[in-house]
Design a protein around this motif. Structure first.
Motif, short mmCIF file in Angstrom:
data_model
loop_
_atom_site.label_atom_id
_atom_site.label_comp_id
_atom_site.label_asym_id
_atom_site.label_seq_id
_atom_site.Cartn_x
_atom_site.Cartn_y
_atom_site.Cartn_z
N LEU A 285 0.82 -1.20 0.00
CA LEU A 285 0.00 0.00 0.00
C LEU A 285 0.85 1.26 0.00
N ASP A 286 2.01 1.22 0.65
CA ASP A 286 2.87 2.40 0.70
C ASP A 286 3.34 2.79 -0.70
N ALA A 287 3.59 1.82 -1.57
CA ALA A 287 4.03 2.12 -2.94
C ALA A 287 2.92 2.84 -3.71
N MET A 288 1.68 2.43 -3.49
CA MET A 288 0.57 3.11 -4.16
C MET A 288 0.44 4.55 -3.67
N PHE A 289 0.52 4.74 -2.35
CA PHE A 289 0.42 6.10 -1.81
C PHE A 289 1.58 6.97 -2.30
N ALA A 290 2.76 6.39 -2.46
CA ALA A 290 3.91 7.15 -2.96
C ALA A 290 3.65 7.64 -4.38
N ASP A 291 3.06 6.80 -5.22
CA ASP A 291 2.73 7.22 -6.59
C ASP A 291 1.68 8.32 -6.60
N LEU A 292 0.66 8.17 -5.75
CA LEU A 292 -0.39 9.19 -5.70
C LEU A 292 0.17 10.53 -5.23
N ARG A 293 1.06 10.50 -4.23
CA ARG A 293 1.66 11.75 -3.75
C ARG A 293 2.53 12.38 -4.82
N ALA A 294 3.33 11.58 -5.51
CA ALA A 294 4.23 12.11 -6.54
C ALA A 294 3.45 12.77 -7.67
N ALA A 295 2.25 12.26 -7.94
CA ALA A 295 1.41 12.81 -9.01
C ALA A 295 0.49 13.92 -8.51
N GLY A 296 0.60 14.31 -7.24
CA GLY A 296 -0.28 15.33 -6.69
C GLY A 296 -1.71 14.86 -6.54
N SER A 297 -1.91 13.55 -6.46
CA SER A 297 -3.26 12.99 -6.57
C SER A 297 -3.87 12.56 -5.25
N GLY A 298 -3.45 13.20 -4.16
CA GLY A 298 -4.12 12.93 -2.90
C GLY A 298 -5.51 13.55 -2.89
N CYS A 299 -6.34 13.08 -2.00
CA CYS A 299 -7.72 13.56 -1.93
C CYS A 299 -7.74 15.05 -1.57
N ALA A 300 -8.53 15.82 -2.31
CA ALA A 300 -8.68 17.25 -2.06
C ALA A 300 -10.15 17.61 -1.86
N MET A 301 -10.92 16.67 -1.36
CA MET A 301 -12.33 16.93 -1.09
C MET A 301 -12.47 17.69 0.24
N VAL A 302 -13.50 18.51 0.34
CA VAL A 302 -13.77 19.21 1.59
C VAL A 302 -14.03 18.20 2.71
N ALA A 303 -14.66 17.08 2.38
CA ALA A 303 -15.03 16.08 3.38
C ALA A 303 -13.91 15.10 3.72
N ARG A 304 -12.67 15.41 3.29
CA ARG A 304 -11.54 14.54 3.66
C ARG A 304 -11.22 14.72 5.15
N ARG A 305 -10.48 13.80 5.72
CA ARG A 305 -10.00 13.96 7.09
C ARG A 305 -8.91 15.02 7.09
N HIS A 306 -9.05 16.05 7.91
CA HIS A 306 -8.10 17.15 7.91
C HIS A 306 -6.95 16.92 8.89
N GLY A 307 -7.08 15.96 9.75
CA GLY A 307 -6.00 15.60 10.65
C GLY A 307 -5.46 14.22 10.30
N LEU A 308 -4.51 13.74 11.08
CA LEU A 308 -3.94 12.42 10.84
C LEU A 308 -4.89 11.33 11.31
N SER A 309 -4.93 10.25 10.58
CA SER A 309 -5.71 9.09 11.02
C SER A 309 -4.99 8.40 12.17
N GLY A 310 -5.76 7.89 13.10
CA GLY A 310 -5.16 7.18 14.22
C GLY A 310 -4.57 5.84 13.80
N ARG A 311 -3.72 5.30 14.65
CA ARG A 311 -3.07 4.02 14.33
C ARG A 311 -4.09 2.92 14.10
N ARG A 312 -5.13 2.92 14.89
CA ARG A 312 -6.13 1.86 14.77
C ARG A 312 -6.85 1.94 13.43
#
Length: 291
Positions: free
Chosen positions: A212-239
């Motif tokens: 999963l980390d490799a997929m997230f790395a590609d999305l970040r490199a392409a600027g393709s993280g979620c930019a919706m207003v309804a996204r989580r604005h803080g960090l997700s918890g470990r759980r």
């Protein structure tokens, strides 16, 4: 005024941050661009001016210039940092014999408020822009306005099945992907804007990853993280992260994790107007030819 779905400022921030490293993550955009360019093989068009909406670093410039070497090419993007990176510099295009001396022009502007004259463009090209917009309709309407009669709009975007695995894995009530619009709704928007004979089709492209980390790395490199207003604005918890990773792991097939992209392609022509802006019909009379 209705509430926005997409955080426009976040879109700009993400692509500005990704500008320098974008070539490391834009392989998907370049592949979709290649497939769009192939569709031009079946189009009879000799454009004097081409507008590339959401051009980023200019990845489409070389292909468009090779196909239409006499056309003036204008690239427009929301993020000035992307335009400054210049993936297809004029000097490089000139050395290949693919550009006029001035090369492609670049402009930082809002695609929904184009700083161009009405009927000033023959081809509006847009690769993977529309899903970053709160509402594609104003942009499609602007594309129709700046196109000359007989001009062509050609675009690609992502459909509702894109990144469906990611949405399923994060069952926390927050948005984790963009809001992707169905191609039939986009077709209706084209008709509503006045386009003639819209053609819509789609294909599914599935990328696979070792983790999963490799997929997230590609999305970040392409600027393709979620930019919706309804996204989580803080960090997700470990759980929450652990639960999402476990859910995604359940999708592993043949040792790989899938990432689905529903790619929607559309094109439509600008026909002669049949009515005025206030709804009155336009009736044209052809005068008899003198014998």
């Amino acid at each position: 005024m209705s509430a926005a779905f997409v955080d426009r400022q976040q879109v700009g921030r993400r692509f500005s941050r990704a500008a320098a490293s974008y070539p490391q993550g834009d392989f998907f955009a370049r592949e979709v661009d290649r497939r769009m360019q192939e569709r031009l093989d079946y189009v009879k068009l000799e454009p004097g001016r081409i507008l590339d909406l959401g051009c980023s670093r200019g990845g489409s410039f070389a292909g468009l210039t090779a196909r239409y070497p006499q056309a003036e090419l204008l690239g427009l993007d929301l993020a000035p940092a992307m335009l400054a990176q210049d993936q297809a510099p004029a000097g490089w295009l000139r050395r290949l014999g693919l550009a006029k001396s001035a090369g492609p022009q670049r402009l930082a502007a809002d695609a929904a408020k184009l700083p161009l004259k009405t009927r000033s463009t023959a081809l509006v090209w847009s690769n993977l822009l529309l899903h970053w917009l709160d509402d594609p309709l104003p942009v499609l309407a602007e594309a129709h306005r700046v196109l000359e009669v007989g001009g062509l709009l050609m675009f690609s975007t992502l459909g509702p099945d894109s990144l469906k695995e990611l949405r399923t894995a994060f069952a926390d009530g927050y948005a984790h992907t963009q809001r992707f619009i169905d191609m039939h709704d986009l077709g209706d928007m084209l008709v509503g804007c006045g386009f003639a004979d819209p053609v819509m089709d789609m294909e599914v492209i599935t990328l696979t990853y070792a983790d999963l980390d490799a997929m997230f790395a590609d999305l970040r490199a392409a600027g393709s993280g979620c930019a919706m207003v309804a996204r989580r604005h803080g960090l997700s918890g470990r759980r929450a992260w652990a639960a999402a990773r476990a859910a995604y792991e359940g999708l592993r097939r043949d040792g790989k994790l899938p990432a689905t992209f529903e790619v929607v392609y559309g094109h439509a022509w600008k026909a002669e107007a049949k009515q005025t802006a206030d709804g009155r019909a336009i009736v044209r009379f052809d005068t008899p030819r003198q014998k």
